[in-house]
Design an enzyme around this catalytic site. Structure first.
Site, PDB file in Angstrom:
ATOM      1  N   ASP A  81      -7.530  -0.004   0.062  1.00  0.00           N
ATOM      2  CA  ASP A  81      -6.974   0.224  -1.331  1.00  0.00           C
ATOM      3  C   ASP A  81      -7.508   1.721  -1.803  1.00  0.00           C
ATOM      4  O   ASP A  81      -8.583   1.897  -1.560  1.00  0.00           O
ATOM      5  CB  ASP A  81      -7.065  -0.631  -2.224  1.00  0.00           C
ATOM      6  CG  ASP A  81      -6.600  -2.052  -2.244  1.00  0.00           C
ATOM      7  OD1 ASP A  81      -5.499  -2.182  -2.653  1.00  0.00           O
ATOM      8  OD2 ASP A  81      -7.134  -3.042  -1.523  1.00  0.00           O
ATOM      9  N   ASP A 130     -10.712 -11.407  -5.442  1.00  0.00           N
ATOM     10  CA  ASP A 130     -11.017 -10.240  -6.047  1.00  0.00           C
ATOM     11  C   ASP A 130     -12.613 -10.197  -6.127  1.00  0.00           C
ATOM     12  O   ASP A 130     -13.002 -11.235  -6.830  1.00  0.00           O
ATOM     13  CB  ASP A 130     -10.455  -9.771  -7.362  1.00  0.00           C
ATOM     14  CG  ASP A 130      -8.910  -9.421  -7.077  1.00  0.00           C
ATOM     15  OD1 ASP A 130      -8.518  -9.229  -5.920  1.00  0.00           O
ATOM     16  OD2 ASP A 130      -8.262  -9.016  -8.100  1.00  0.00           O
ATOM     17  N   GLU A 214       1.885  -5.813  -5.321  1.00  0.00           N
ATOM     18  CA  GLU A 214       2.900  -6.404  -4.914  1.00  0.00           C
ATOM     19  C   GLU A 214       4.076  -6.102  -6.039  1.00  0.00           C
ATOM     20  O   GLU A 214       3.951  -6.276  -7.037  1.00  0.00           O
ATOM     21  CB  GLU A 214       2.789  -7.899  -4.597  1.00  0.00           C
ATOM     22  CG  GLU A 214       1.686  -8.539  -3.725  1.00  0.00           C
ATOM     23  CD  GLU A 214       1.560  -9.797  -3.759  1.00  0.00           C
ATOM     24  OE1 GLU A 214       1.017 -10.474  -2.817  1.00  0.00           O
ATOM     25  OE2 GLU A 214       1.457 -10.400  -4.921  1.00  0.00           O
ATOM     26  N   LYS A 326       5.099  -4.037  -0.681  1.00  0.00           N
ATOM     27  CA  LYS A 326       4.862  -5.339  -0.330  1.00  0.00           C
ATOM     28  C   LYS A 326       5.524  -6.302  -1.482  1.00  0.00           C
ATOM     29  O   LYS A 326       5.702  -6.084  -2.459  1.00  0.00           O
ATOM     30  CB  LYS A 326       3.078  -5.531  -0.540  1.00  0.00           C
ATOM     31  CG  LYS A 326       2.729  -6.848  -0.240  1.00  0.00           C
ATOM     32  CD  LYS A 326       1.192  -7.112  -0.380  1.00  0.00           C
ATOM     33  CE  LYS A 326       0.697  -8.380  -0.029  1.00  0.00           C
ATOM     34  NZ  LYS A 326      -1.054  -8.525  -0.032  1.00  0.00           N
ATOM     35  N   THR A 372       3.117 -11.618   2.993  1.00  0.00           N
ATOM     36  CA  THR A 372       2.301 -12.333   3.094  1.00  0.00           C
ATOM     37  C   THR A 372       2.460 -13.653   3.484  1.00  0.00           C
ATOM     38  O   THR A 372       3.632 -14.085   3.886  1.00  0.00           O
ATOM     39  CB  THR A 372       1.265 -12.239   2.010  1.00  0.00           C
ATOM     40  OG1 THR A 372      -0.075 -12.745   2.172  1.00  0.00           O
ATOM     41  CG2 THR A 372       1.875 -13.048   0.874  1.00  0.00           C
ATOM     42  N   GLU A 419       0.999 -10.274   6.576  1.00  0.00           N
ATOM     43  CA  GLU A 419      -0.368 -10.345   6.203  1.00  0.00           C
ATOM     44  C   GLU A 419      -0.644 -12.015   6.174  1.00  0.00           C
ATOM     45  O   GLU A 419       0.164 -12.823   5.815  1.00  0.00           O
ATOM     46  CB  GLU A 419      -0.829  -9.760   4.888  1.00  0.00           C
ATOM     47  CG  GLU A 419      -0.590  -8.258   4.785  1.00  0.00           C
ATOM     48  CD  GLU A 419      -0.647  -7.817   3.424  1.00  0.00           C
ATOM     49  OE1 GLU A 419      -1.182  -8.614   2.513  1.00  0.00           O
ATOM     50  OE2 GLU A 419      -0.613  -6.600   3.311  1.00  0.00           O
ATOM     51  N   ASN A 420      -2.061 -12.213   6.045  1.00  0.00           N
ATOM     52  CA  ASN A 420      -2.207 -13.735   5.833  1.00  0.00           C
ATOM     53  C   ASN A 420      -2.716 -13.557   4.304  1.00  0.00           C
ATOM     54  O   ASN A 420      -3.114 -12.732   3.533  1.00  0.00           O
ATOM     55  CB  ASN A 420      -3.605 -14.204   6.541  1.00  0.00           C
ATOM     56  CG  ASN A 420      -4.621 -13.172   6.708  1.00  0.00           C
ATOM     57  OD1 ASN A 420      -4.676 -12.153   6.844  1.00  0.00           O
ATOM     58  ND2 ASN A 420      -6.122 -13.745   6.435  1.00  0.00           N
ATOM     59  N   LEU A 422      -4.748 -15.984   2.675  1.00  0.00           N
ATOM     60  CA  LEU A 422      -5.894 -16.562   2.531  1.00  0.00           C
ATOM     61  C   LEU A 422      -6.868 -16.243   3.591  1.00  0.00           C
ATOM     62  O   LEU A 422      -6.414 -16.379   4.394  1.00  0.00           O
ATOM     63  CB  LEU A 422      -5.920 -18.077   2.069  1.00  0.00           C
ATOM     64  CG  LEU A 422      -5.132 -18.352   0.868  1.00  0.00           C
ATOM     65  CD1 LEU A 422      -4.959 -19.794   0.798  1.00  0.00           C
ATOM     66  CD2 LEU A 422      -5.583 -17.945  -0.411  1.00  0.00           C
TER      67      LEU A 422
END
Length: 470
Positions: A81, A130, A214, A326, A372, A419-420, A422
């Site tokens: 990021d 986060d 997103e 995303k 995701t 993406e995953n 979790l």
């Protein structure tokens, strides 16, 4: 096997050495093409706090050791990021890219790792996983002191300070600039700073379009929401309310100029509300409901369209650089007729059509679609005691959702990356990701969430490296 067969066949018919060498080159090229046709590059997301609030790299020694291990594990690259709240925190157009320059030049290049860099125009903090607190720049937040409606607002008038409301996209409230202009200037400075690495070390620039990066509304804020609630509509700031009222006037129904008053609250189930139920007045299927949901979802697509148009212009002409954006994997309430949780986030998926217009908008700008929850299985969501089961019916369906988005991307002709959702270290998750990665076609890449000390240890690391090789 192909090469061996080719050699045997050519020797059998007595081809000379020169012809044999040429034919072997052709056969080798076919082998390479076949190998890469089924090759999905794997990237690993770096910790959210890789760059400190002082705009320096956190713990450089551990970072170097971790990246070296990723390289040894045959990982293709890393994802990071690039926080607006750090780079432009001091003053408008005062950009400090130093930590990210350090990361690219002294780490990614050194360890021969490609990079996906995210233009993160949202704050860090408040989402699942986060572990940092990086707000939007203070000069942006100061505008809210006299104009609090710059932020998305729910029906209780809670202001979400994670991302600027799309209602102010074209409002020159920030020193004479609009948010769309601010984002474009930021990306232009990024291009100028990293020009020598774009298309080589930096293979992708992902453009943030909302909370958590997103393209969605912040409909499920963790301070109010618990899984799997329907969430709340986020259009109560004065700018979006005015736009809705104008749209209702233009539709010759001024009485439609308000959001639904029967959509429950963050943690409602669809059947507990009038709006998300079937057979009720002014529900999601009614003329009013269809009008409102079309307006709400189209505003989101328009928001993405404006910013991605700027991104396409800024990065035009750079070879081998992928642009991406995303879309959120909102798999809960997917099997409910209303798709309530998707609706509040801005995805009008009632007729299984929400993601095709989004993918088509991405295609217009040559932007890939990142999605995701590729690690999730329906069976994991619908077991005994699962919160996805309501009145005896399971409403979560991540596999169906991923399949729908994969097909939407394919129909629009855009690259799909995954993406995953979790953090997972188990074979079940990896096997599911592998399945989704070639379910209909080979996806363009996969980004693993996330680099941790646990990932790099013992059995977790061995399982992960096997996944990478697979």
């Amino acid at each position: 096997q192909l090469l061996a067969g080719a050699v045997a066949a050519m020797q059998a018919v007595g081809l000379n050495a020169f012809t044999l060498a040429g034919a072997l080159c052709v056969a080798l090229w076919v082998c390479i093409q076949q190998a890469y046709a089924g090759y999905v590059p794997v990237y690993v997301m770096l910790p959210l706090n890789t760059v400190s609030n002082n705009n320096t790299l956190n713990d450089p020694a551990t970072l170097a050791s971790s990246l070296q291990q990723l390289q040894q594990g045959r990982v293709d690259g890393i994802m990071i990021d690039v926080w607006w709240g750090l780079v432009e925190q001091d003053a408008p157009k005062h950009y400090n890219w130093s930590a990210y320059v350090d990361l690219v030049t002294n780490y990614a290049v050194k360890y021969n790792l490609k990079m996906k860099m995210i233009m993160s125009f949202h704050m860090c903090g408040g989402n699942v996983g986060d572990q940092c607190n990086i707000p939007l720049p203070s000069w942006v937040r100061s505008v809210a002191q006299h104009t609090p409606d710059i932020f998305y607002t729910d029906q209780q008038m809670h202001r979400d300070q994670e991302y600027l409301s799309l209602g102010v996209d074209d409002q020159a409230l920030f020193g004479g600039r609009t948010p769309v202009q601010i984002y474009a200037d930021y990306m232009s400075s990024f291009r100028s700073t990293f020009s020598q690495y774009l298309g080589s070390t930096i293979t992708e620039v992902q453009v943030g379009l909302g909370p958590a990066g997103e393209m969605r509304y912040p409909s499920y804020q963790l301070q109010y929401w618990s899984f799997p609630g329907v969430g709340e509509f986020q259009c109560y700031d004065k700018f979006l309310m005015k736009d809705l009222q104008n749209a209702a006037q233009n539709a010759s129904h001024p009485e439609w100029g308000q959001p639904p008053n029967n959509a429950g609250t963050y943690n409602s189930q669809p059947a507990q509300t009038g709006f998300f139920s079937t057979g009720t007045n002014n529900n999601f299927q009614s003329p009013y409901g269809q009008f409102f949901l079309n307006w709400y979802s189209q505003k989101l697509i328009s928001h993405g369209d404006k910013i991605l148009a700027q991104a396409a212009s800024v990065f035009k002409g750079i070879n081998n650089l992928q642009l991406a954006a995303k879309v959120a994997g909102i798999h809960w309430q997917y099997l409910d007729p209303s798709h309530a949780a998707e609706l509040t986030a801005g995805y009008m998926n009632i007729n299984q059509q929400a993601y095709t217009p989004i993918a088509q908008m991405f295609a217009k700008h040559g932007v890939g679609l990142d999605f995701t929850c590729l690690e999730m299985r329906d069976s994991e969501q619908c077991g005994g005691g699962s919160s996805c089961v309501y009145n005896g019916k399971c409403t979560c369906a991540p596999e169906e959702l991923v399949g729908q988005v994969l097909q939407a991307a394919q129909s629009a002709g855009v690259d799909f990356s995954g993406e995953n959702a979790l953090q997972r270290y188990d074979n079940t998750a990896y096997t599911t990701i592998e399945y989704e990665s070639d379910r209909y076609y080979f996806i363009s890449s996969f980004s693993y969430l996330r680099l941790t000390g646990d990932l790099l240890q013992g059995g977790n690391w061995n399982t992960f490296t096997q996944f990478v090789q697979n």
